[in-house]
Design a protein around this motif. Structure first.
Motif, PDB file in Angstrom:
ATOM      1  N   HIS A 183       0.835  -1.202   0.000  1.00 44.16           N
ATOM      2  CA  HIS A 183       0.000   0.000   0.000  1.00 44.16           C
ATOM      3  C   HIS A 183       0.872   1.256   0.000  1.00 44.16           C
ATOM      4  O   HIS A 183       2.045   1.204   0.346  1.00 44.16           O
ATOM      5  N   ASP A 184       0.257   2.364  -0.357  1.00 39.84           N
ATOM      6  CA  ASP A 184       1.008   3.624  -0.351  1.00 39.84           C
ATOM      7  C   ASP A 184       1.540   3.896   1.052  1.00 39.84           C
ATOM      8  O   ASP A 184       2.684   4.304   1.219  1.00 39.84           O
ATOM      9  N   ILE A 185       0.679   3.670   2.044  1.00 38.72           N
ATOM     10  CA  ILE A 185       1.152   3.650   3.432  1.00 38.72           C
ATOM     11  C   ILE A 185       0.616   2.386   4.086  1.00 38.72           C
ATOM     12  O   ILE A 185      -0.577   2.095   4.003  1.00 38.72           O
ATOM     13  N   GLY A 186       1.484   1.650   4.730  1.00 38.25           N
ATOM     14  CA  GLY A 186       1.077   0.494   5.519  1.00 38.25           C
ATOM     15  C   GLY A 186       1.388   0.779   6.983  1.00 38.25           C
ATOM     16  O   GLY A 186       2.478   1.272   7.296  1.00 38.25           O
ATOM     17  N   LEU A 187       0.441   0.484   7.846  1.00 34.30           N
ATOM     18  CA  LEU A 187       0.639   0.717   9.277  1.00 34.30           C
ATOM     19  C   LEU A 187       0.534  -0.615  10.005  1.00 34.30           C
ATOM     20  O   LEU A 187      -0.484  -1.303   9.900  1.00 34.30           O
ATOM     21  N   ARG A 188       1.595  -0.961  10.699  1.00 28.27           N
ATOM     22  CA  ARG A 188       1.623  -2.231  11.412  1.00 28.27           C
ATOM     23  C   ARG A 188       1.831  -1.915  12.890  1.00 28.27           C
ATOM     24  O   ARG A 188       2.834  -1.309  13.269  1.00 28.27           O
ATOM     25  N   GLU A 199       4.643   0.756  13.097  1.00 30.49           N
ATOM     26  CA  GLU A 199       5.703   0.758  12.091  1.00 30.49           C
ATOM     27  C   GLU A 199       5.070   1.355  10.837  1.00 30.49           C
ATOM     28  O   GLU A 199       4.017   0.886  10.385  1.00 30.49           O
ATOM     29  N   VAL A 200       5.687   2.383  10.302  1.00 27.88           N
ATOM     30  CA  VAL A 200       5.109   3.070   9.154  1.00 27.88           C
ATOM     31  C   VAL A 200       5.889   2.675   7.902  1.00 27.88           C
ATOM     32  O   VAL A 200       7.089   2.919   7.805  1.00 27.88           O
ATOM     33  N   VAL A 201       5.167   2.056   6.982  1.00 19.27           N
ATOM     34  CA  VAL A 201       5.777   1.581   5.745  1.00 19.27           C
ATOM     35  C   VAL A 201       5.236   2.450   4.618  1.00 19.27           C
ATOM     36  O   VAL A 201       4.050   2.765   4.587  1.00 19.27           O
ATOM     37  N   ASP A 224       1.072  10.453  17.601  1.00 15.76           N
ATOM     38  CA  ASP A 224       1.658  11.238  16.509  1.00 15.76           C
ATOM     39  C   ASP A 224       1.126  10.835  15.137  1.00 15.76           C
ATOM     40  O   ASP A 224       1.567  11.370  14.115  1.00 15.76           O
ATOM     41  N   LEU A 225       0.198   9.903  15.122  1.00 11.92           N
ATOM     42  CA  LEU A 225      -0.148   9.289  13.841  1.00 11.92           C
ATOM     43  C   LEU A 225      -0.689  10.286  12.814  1.00 11.92           C
ATOM     44  O   LEU A 225      -0.183  10.364  11.694  1.00 11.92           O
ATOM     45  N   LEU A 226      -1.732  11.045  13.187  1.00 10.07           N
ATOM     46  CA  LEU A 226      -2.333  11.917  12.163  1.00 10.07           C
ATOM     47  C   LEU A 226      -1.356  12.961  11.641  1.00 10.07           C
ATOM     48  O   LEU A 226      -1.237  13.124  10.422  1.00 10.07           O
ATOM     49  N   PRO A 227      -0.652  13.695  12.517  1.00 11.49           N
ATOM     50  CA  PRO A 227       0.300  14.658  11.942  1.00 11.49           C
ATOM     51  C   PRO A 227       1.369  13.988  11.084  1.00 11.49           C
ATOM     52  O   PRO A 227       1.798  14.555  10.070  1.00 11.49           O
ATOM     53  N   TYR A 228       1.757  12.785  11.454  1.00 13.57           N
ATOM     54  CA  TYR A 228       2.788  12.103  10.656  1.00 13.57           C
ATOM     55  C   TYR A 228       2.226  11.687   9.287  1.00 13.57           C
ATOM     56  O   TYR A 228       2.866  11.871   8.257  1.00 13.57           O
TER      57      TYR A 228
END
Ligand code: HEM
Ligand code: SF4
Lengths: 559, 107
Positions: A183-188, A199-201, A224-228
């Motif tokens: 995916h464009d961003i994967g969140l694990r 973990e941000v992929v 920090d997820l949304l701002p990141y």
């Protein structure tokens, strides 16, 4: 599960009224097709080969029975009595009339559903582990975070005109069932000092340039997820190419710019944006989380399960393949297969949708999930209820015992529906399933993921199939290219192209040679196809497909 | 998408039909006799003259309140009417090939 607030409801009503007016202007001729197309795409309406198609979002794959009943109603009232569940946890209706679509959207809104951001160059429907909130192996339910991301991304003013579509997937489990690395961003989700974070992929994707995503941040605190995320999408919005749509996805941006440069740009952007997130997002997350509180699980004896398991071989075969461990040992996660041999993978009739909705209400705390593997899941069923559930599923043609086996195939719509297709995929899936069923080899072959796409866009995830099949048009004839060794789990890998493609008639014999070779080569029956391929390498499998000549030239079946 | 072949005085312009999707329902339509639009490829007008084909295409493109995405598709004329040359056109003419076997009801 999450139920819509007044804000959500008013937003949907306004959006639908706006689209209704746009449709009316199109029908009157006041808008040309070129003017109308971006507007319809923003509302999930495509024009396919034979008809319009409406793609309805099922955020993070979660539905209640009322919503499933509504999908059945849409299928029956405005379509041809069935719908197609897709790899992006959406449902597609293949036959709506343009003039009916506003009514369909209004009907969906009554149960908090919509088609927003199921298309176009925006942040698309968030996909998640379909066992979220139930699975024994999970750290925490990722869906509250997924819902937060949905609310943040819906109509986000900065991100309505991205260079290209943008897909985010999330999992709360170390076993990746959400293909996060494609995916464009994967969140694990991961824990650090007992605190959940991600973990941000970034930069994964399939399509014509398949790429496995790369780790941008090994641990991002949840706060920090949304701002990141905003920082990543902002950097992409700034750098992403707009000159060539095949080079516009973030995977290309990452490759062209370099991961380290992207990372420092994202961190700089993050530092600017973080102070503006004063905690309202975390308050919203807390409110959302309360709506995802786990169901009150029943306490009763599991004896009926044991009895049926001993006494009924049909039930046992189904239980062995279609159940997954629940975090509560007395419960199970049930996968209802939409892959009956010879049927269209992912299709369900209106009656079947109603049956599944009723069974969810009766046995499953009113919850259903759609998996990216195009099946339906009842995440919380007491073991004692499984025999009764199974009997009901059988009565509706929904008890196929094949989850994770050869016939549990992902297939995109292909040229039976899709205007972009270069070949068909559904009949290929049907033929494969029937052929190996007739041979009686499916159980013996064991765990195997076959994934089929009807063109290089790879909607059928063929790059991450243990066996991937890509349908192409070679001089006006359908031709199928095989890739081997792909994997969409936590050990993601892209399949290797085996060699030249096969004509449609030659494909099934080739697959049979390939799988018979696997049976002969495997260490024992506990070594699945993928493991054997990884141990032995491509050579013996290529030989099975093409003979000792590697097939690059002169093979009778190859094109 | 297939484009009309070159100049109007070219002697061999391969036979084409004019096709589009119907705006309201989305289904496939063909230009038939007396300039009506119908769903049956076998009834479609066959153009063997590039200039006439091109003119018909332009007229179709000027009807945004009726049609979407009009284009000329090459065909093989025959005793039972034109037949599609490419398999994509054949599927457009007949509907999803999987429908007889899966859950797909007849059109
Ligand atoms: C039927 C009409 C469809 C159209 C017109 C369409 C279009 C596309 C296109 C153009 C791409 C390539 C994007 C790129 O490489 O930048 C793509 C990728 C993809 N689509 Fe579709 N698609 C359709 C159906 C589906 C269906 C039914 C699914 C399953 C829900 C799906 C899921 C995906 C996935 C998973 C990818 C690859 C991942 C990615 O790189 O984005 N699409 N689609
Ligand atoms: S892979 Fe190609 S054929 Fe299949 S749905 Fe996607 S765009 Fe259509």
């Amino acid at each position: 599960m999450y139920s819509y607030s007044e804000f959500d409801t008013a937003f949907l009503a306004a959006r639908n009224a706006q689209f209704r007016a746009q449709v009316a202007r199109r029908i009157s001729g006041a808008l040309s097709e070129d003017e109308f197309k971006p507007l319809r795409l923003m509302n999930g309406v495509y024009l396919q080969l034979h008809a319009y198609m409406l793609r309805v979002a099922i955020p993070y794959g979660t539905l209640n029975s009322a919503q499933m009943h509504m999908l059945a109603h849409l299928a029956e009232r405005w379509d041809r009595g069935y719908g197609h569940f897709t790899t992006r946890q959406n449902i597609q209706f293949n036959w709506p009339a343009l003039e009916d679509i506003p009514d369909m959207l209004d009907a969906l809104a009554t149960v908090g559903m919509h088609a927003i951001q199921t298309s176009g160059n925006t942040i698309r429907n968030i996909t998640a582990d379909h066992f979220a909130g139930a699975s024994a192996d999970e750290i925490a339910d990722p869906r509250p975070v997924a819902e937060l991301i949905r609310q943040w991304s819906t109509d986000h003013p900065e991100f309505q005109f991205l260079p290209r579509k943008f897909k985010i997937a999330i999992t709360g489990s170390p076993n990746d069932r959400a293909v996060t690395r494609a995916h464009d961003i994967g969140l694990r989700m991961v824990l650090e000092n007992g605190q959940p974070g991600f973990e941000v992929v970034v930069g994964g994707g399939l399509g014509r340039t398949p790429v496995v995503g790369k780790v941008l941040r090994p641990f991002l605190p949840q706060d920090d997820l949304l701002p990141y995320l905003e920082a990543i999408v902002a950097v992409y919005n700034h750098l992403g190419r707009r000159d060539n749509k095949y080079k516009a996805r973030i995977k290309i941006t990452v490759n062209e710019t370099g991961l380290d440069t992207i990372r420092s740009m994202v961190e700089a952007e993050f530092a600017l944006r973080r102070p503006h997130f004063s905690g309202a997002d975390q308050q919203a997350l807390a409110d959302i989380s309360a709506q995802f509180s786990p169901p009150q699980l029943a306490r009763k004896s599991s004896a009926p399960f044991a009895a049926a398991y001993q006494g009924d071989p049909v039930f046992r075969a189904w239980a062995d393949t279609n159940l997954h461990p629940h975090r509560d040992a007395d419960h199970a996660i049930v996968t209802i297969s939409l892959k009956a041999h010879g049927q269209t993978p992912g299709d369900a009739t209106a009656q079947q949708m109603r049956a599944m909705a009723d069974l969810a209400q009766r046995f499953g705390h009113d919850e259903l999930r759609i998996s990216h593997e195009q099946n339906v899941i009842l995440p919380h069923v007491h073991r004692a209820d499984l025999p009764a559930l199974h009997a009901q599923l059988r009565a509706h043609g929904l008890a196929t015992a094949n989850i994770g086996l050869l016939s549990d195939i992902i297939a995109c719509p292909g040229m039976d529906y899709c205007a972009l297709a270069t070949a068909r995929s559904i009949p290929v899936a049907q033929d494969i399933a029937l052929h190996f069923q007739q041979l009686g080899l499916e159980q013996e072959i064991g765990a195997l993921k076959i994934k089929i796409s009807g063109c290089i866009n790879a909607c059928g995830h063929h790059h991450v199939g243990h066996i991937g099949i890509l349908g192409l048009d070679r001089a006006g004839v359908e031709n199928y290219q095989i890739t081997l060794g792909g994997d969409g789990s936590e050990t993601t890998s892209l399949g290797d192209r085996a060699g030249p493609g096969f004509a449609a008639e030659a494909l099934i014999p080739a697959l049979e040679r390939l799988l018979r070779a696997y049976l002969a080569l495997r260490r024992d029956q506990d070594e699945p196809f993928l493991a054997a391929y990884r141990r032995l390498g491509a050579a013996p499998f290529k030989e099975a497909l093409y003979g000792t000549d590697t097939g690059e030239k002169g093979h009778a079946n190859a094109a | 998408m297939p484009q009309p072949k070159q100049p109007s005085n070219a002697p061999q312009f391969a036979p084409h039909v004019l096709t589009a999707n119907h705006l309201l329902r989305g289904h496939v339509v063909y230009l038939c006799a007396r300039n009506t639009w119908g769903a049956d490829l076998a009834q479609a007008q066959v153009f063997t003259d590039a200039a006439r084909a091109d003119a018909a295409l332009k007229r179709a493109q000027a009807q945004p309140d009726l049609l979407v995405g009009a284009y000329l598709a090459p065909v093989q004329p025959g005793p039972t009417g034109p037949r599609a040359l490419h398999f994509r056109e054949a599927f457009r003419a007949t509907g999803p090939s999987a429908r007889a076997r899966g859950l797909h009801p007849q059109t």
